[in-house]
Structures are given as C-alpha cells and as structure tokens.
Design an enzyme around this catalytic site. Structure first.
Site, mmCIF file in Angstrom:
data_model
loop_
_atom_site.group_PDB
_atom_site.id
_atom_site.type_symbol
_atom_site.label_atom_id
_atom_site.label_comp_id
_atom_site.label_asym_id
_atom_site.label_seq_id
_atom_site.Cartn_x
_atom_site.Cartn_y
_atom_site.Cartn_z
ATOM 1 N N CYS A 1 0.843 -1.194 0.000
ATOM 2 C CA CYS A 1 0.000 0.000 0.000
ATOM 3 C C CYS A 1 0.880 1.246 0.000
ATOM 4 C CB CYS A 1 -0.906 0.002 1.231
ATOM 5 S SG CYS A 1 -2.044 -1.398 1.304
ATOM 6 N N GLY B 1 -0.727 0.198 -5.095
ATOM 7 C CA GLY B 1 -2.015 -0.398 -4.793
ATOM 8 C C GLY B 1 -3.092 0.113 -5.715
ATOM 9 N N ASN C 1 0.448 1.239 5.986
ATOM 10 C CA ASN C 1 1.158 0.416 5.002
ATOM 11 C C ASN C 1 1.921 -0.660 5.748
ATOM 12 O OD1 ASN C 1 2.695 -0.598 2.853
ATOM 13 N ND2 ASN C 1 4.267 0.965 3.085
ATOM 14 N N GLY C 2 1.749 -1.909 5.340
ATOM 15 C CA GLY C 2 2.464 -3.004 5.975
ATOM 16 C C GLY C 2 1.514 -4.056 6.491
ATOM 17 N N TYR D 1 11.513 -4.488 -6.427
ATOM 18 C CA TYR D 1 10.244 -4.490 -7.166
ATOM 19 C C TYR D 1 9.278 -3.372 -6.799
ATOM 20 C CZ TYR D 1 5.786 -6.229 -8.988
ATOM 21 O OH TYR D 1 4.601 -6.343 -9.644
#
Length: 457
Positions: free
Chosen positions: A8, A34, A108-109, A247
């Site tokens: 995210c 996302g 996020n995570g 990535y």
C-alpha cells in the site's frame, strides 16, 4: 500472472490550503503500490472529512469527491489488500469518532501479531467492522490512556511486524514507523508545512523538498509548534524490506538514501559479470517496468544492446476471471506483447526482477519463443524466493513458492528457458547494502512469527 503484489501507499499533508488536491496528486505518484482502493481524509481544525472507494484513484474521485474535503491537513491511501478482503470496510482512511475527538488512520504493511491482538480486543469488548490491520491500530490506540501521543507510543509497543502509518486529528498529524524500519516512510518540507510519503517520488510530483526518512521506531508529531520527534522504543534497527529496491518502489524514488534505479542497475551489472565467460547472446530484454533498470545494467556491463522486446499496455486494467482459458490467455496478452521484429532469430537474455510462482516467467518465455526467438536465457535480478513473507507481501505459504518446490534444473525446464540463473544473496547485499530484511531469501525474520495466536521463533 503471478507478480508479487505491491505494498500500500500512504501520503500526508500538514498545513496547506490545498491539502486535499495535493494528497490526490501525491497518491497518483504512489498508484503503483495499490490499485484496489483509494481514499483521502482531511481536517479543518474542527472536524474530519473522508472520501474513499474501491478501484483506482482517478475512478474513485471522478465524481468530484475532492469538493467535500475541507481543511489544511490531509492523509491519503492507495490499497492493495494483503490482509483483509476488498470490502469497502477495509478501504482506507479509517475514521473513528470518540469522546477524545476524531482520528483518521492510513497504514502500510502488515501486523504479524494481528490475530492475537484482534482476539484480545474482541474479548475486551471491541467490535470490528472489517478485517484490516488498520482497524486494529485504531482500537489499540483508543484503549490506551493519556494524551494521544502517549496512547500511540503505548499502542505501538504491542505491535509486531511491518508498519508505517499516519494519524490525522482535527488539528494535528502524526507519522509512525515500525522499530525495524521494514516499510518506508519519508518527510519533506512544502512551503510553510510538511509532507509525508511512502516514497520520495511523490514529493517531486508536488514540489516538496525531501528532508529525511522517518527513523525506525520514531513518532513524528506535526502541530502548530512545528515538528516534534519521539520514539516509542529504544530497540530499533534499519531493516528495510529488500523488495522495495527489487520491485515495489518506483525507480525515481530514494529509499534509505539509495536510488532505486541505481540499485537495480547495479544488480544487472553484477549478473552480467557472472555471465561474461559462459553465455553467448545477441540482445538483452527487460520485462517492463520494474526490470528495465536491471536490463540496462546488464547491457552496459556485457556490451549487448538493450532492446525493447516486450511491450506493456499501460491502459489495460485487471483482467479478472474470464469464462474460458482461451479468453483468460487473451486478457494476459492484452497486458504484455512481444516486439516480434526485435526478437525473431535472436538469442535473448531476458531480465526479470523476481520469480515467485513461475507462471509469469513461463508465459513470457513461451511468448518469446513463439515470436521465433532462437534462445531465451532467463536472468532473475534477485535471489530465489524460498520463504514466505509475513510483512505485507502476498506470499503466505512456502508451497506456493516455486523455487522452494523445484530444483534449479527442474525450474529451468518448467519455465522453458535455455538457461536460468538468479542473483546471489551476497550480490544483492552488495547492491543494496546489508541493512535490509532478506527473510524471503534466507528465512531470517526480523520479528517473532505468530501462528493461531501463539508466538514462535
């Protein structure tokens, strides 16, 4: 297709009259992290306003949702659901209204001990609307005592795993990063205020000036007093997820002081050096987009031309499930096609960033050979992924990782390549430094793991 799904992305603005619009443009720069949902919350000193929905950012806000977002502070989110379904209840920001005031959270995570914490909270009377970790964070904060800053610090002490999150109140903005620094978060200066983002590329989009990364374990409070820093724990370390370099992040982002494009290019150069004495080829082709930097590096070090042998259609959304295999295959071909004139009759070095379940690599090799490529030599610009990730990446079981199940020879045969080689872990460490989490490659997790509410090492 079997790509690793993006993390995210979170974005925040403090003290700017165009907070909602700036958050919108900042989130556009993070859209790669996302595509399942997006939202923005703003605050005007008295109340919090929120607009969110499923889908891409532009789709969510195409009906004019920004118009109702008043105030000079904002937080925003683009979502890929690593934990929790794609119901609207799990789309962020999540807003809670209580006696102490309203707060909005974007996260996020992934919280490794989420199951244990959820059970504890439910046993103590908490009621959940969705299944996202972000809702757990809200409940954890609400149940602590004292001023909000102390409540945040005490709640974070109970969280294991990877998290960077922003908290918006009616007047202030807080930024928090986990004690291991697994997920990225940076702060920038924007006119008289501040800006926070998962990636530094978003700062460029709105003209903000990068200041620094939020430190592991740090809690930043932005208020009329300016920027105040504290830590919820002294037990911190820098262990950014290596996949941010491989990535997840955009090539124009800087993560922990290293430019992502530069790291990927170095990985490609290292691979070319290892191939110097044993591989005869004609051209280098990178899988768009995240492998193009590594392909450039391989080309420079090998002396082989880097060609655009694969074309990505940027205007195709998710294909979802089609009624027949033939139509499913057509949906995939709409996303990626071969430049036949470039690869026909050539010995191709195909550079990809990672190999997870193997189906994408197998399909791309097949496409190249159908286009009359003479040979296809697959080079993966990262080590073999043989351990699942529990920090926000959608690889939860070892059996779904093809490099765990197959030997190198069997894997080469499965994907149909004439040769196959991965970047070694030592070479990746040379490229991005040793202060990363490499758990998906070596199984050395930086936090305890939790199975059915029980902690294990």
């Amino acid at each position: 297709m079997d790509e690793i799904k993006e993390e995210c992305g979170v974005f925040g603005i403090y003290h700017n009259p165009e907070a909602a619009s700036l958050a919108y443009f900042g989130l556009h720069a993070l859209q790669h992290r996302g595509q399942e949902g997006a939202g923005i919350a703003t605050a005007d000193g008295k109340d919090i306003y929120c607009f969110k929905g499923r889908g891409l950012l532009a789709s969510v806000f195409e009906q004019g949702g920004l118009a109702g977002l008043k105030g000079g502070n904002s937080v925003g989110h683009v979502r890929y659901g690593t934990e929790g379904g794609n119901e609207i209840e799990n789309v962020q920001p999540m807003v809670a209204r209580a006696q102490i005031g309203s707060i909005a959270v974007v996260h996020n995570g992934q919280i490794a001990n989420a199951g244990e914490l959820r059970c504890e909270l439910e046993n103590n009377g908490s009621i959940f609307r969705g299944t996202s970790d972000s809702e757990i964070i809200l409940h954890m904060i609400q149940r602590r005592k004292g001023p909000l800053l102390r409540k945040i610090q005490e709640a974070c002490k109970k969280l294991d795993g990877a998290f960077s999150f922003l908290i918006l109140t009616e007047k202030n903005l807080y930024a928090i990063r986990d004690k291991n620094g697994l997920r990225p978060l940076s702060i920038a200066r924007l006119n008289e205020g501040y800006c926070l983002s998962s990636e530094s590329c978003a700062f460029e989009a709105i003209g903000a000036k990068f200041l620094r990364d939020v430190r592991p374990g740090e809690v930043i409070k932005l208020s009329e007093k300016g920027m105040e820093s504290s830590f919820y724990t002294e037990e911190t370390q820098h262990r950014i997820c290596a996949m941010e370099y491989i990535y997840f992040s955009r090539p124009d982002s800087n993560v922990e002081g290293l430019n992502v494009h530069t790291v990927r290019k170095k990985c490609g150069k290292i691979m070319a050096m290892k191939d110097r004495d044993g591989l005869a080829a004609d051209i280098v082709v990178g899988v768009p987009d995240s492998s193009l930097s590594a392909a450039m590096g391989y080309s420079e070090a090998s002396g082989l031309p880097c060609e655009m042998g694969l074309i990505k259609n940027r205007y195709v959304g998710r294909t979802f499930i089609k009624p027949t295999q033939r139509l499913r295959d057509m949906g995939v071909k709409m996303k990626l096609s071969v430049n036949v004139s470039v690869v026909a009759g050539k010995r191709v070095v195909l550079i990809d960033d990672s190999l997870v379940r193997g189906t994408t690599s197998r399909y791309i090799v097949q496409l190249l050979k159908e286009a009359s490529a003479k040979e296809v030599h697959l080079r993966i610009a990262s080590p073999a992924i043989i351990y699942p990730c529990f920090y926000g990446v959608d690889t939860s079981t070892q059996q779904e990782l093809i490099s765990y199940r197959l030997s190198s020879a069997a894997l080469r045969e499965y994907v149909g390549a004439d040769s196959l080689r991965f970047l070694s872990l030592e070479d990746l460490q040379r490229a991005c430094g040793g202060n990363c989490c490499f758990a998906c490659f070596n199984g050395e997790y930086v936090t305890p793991l939790y199975c059915h509410g029980e902690k294990s090492k």
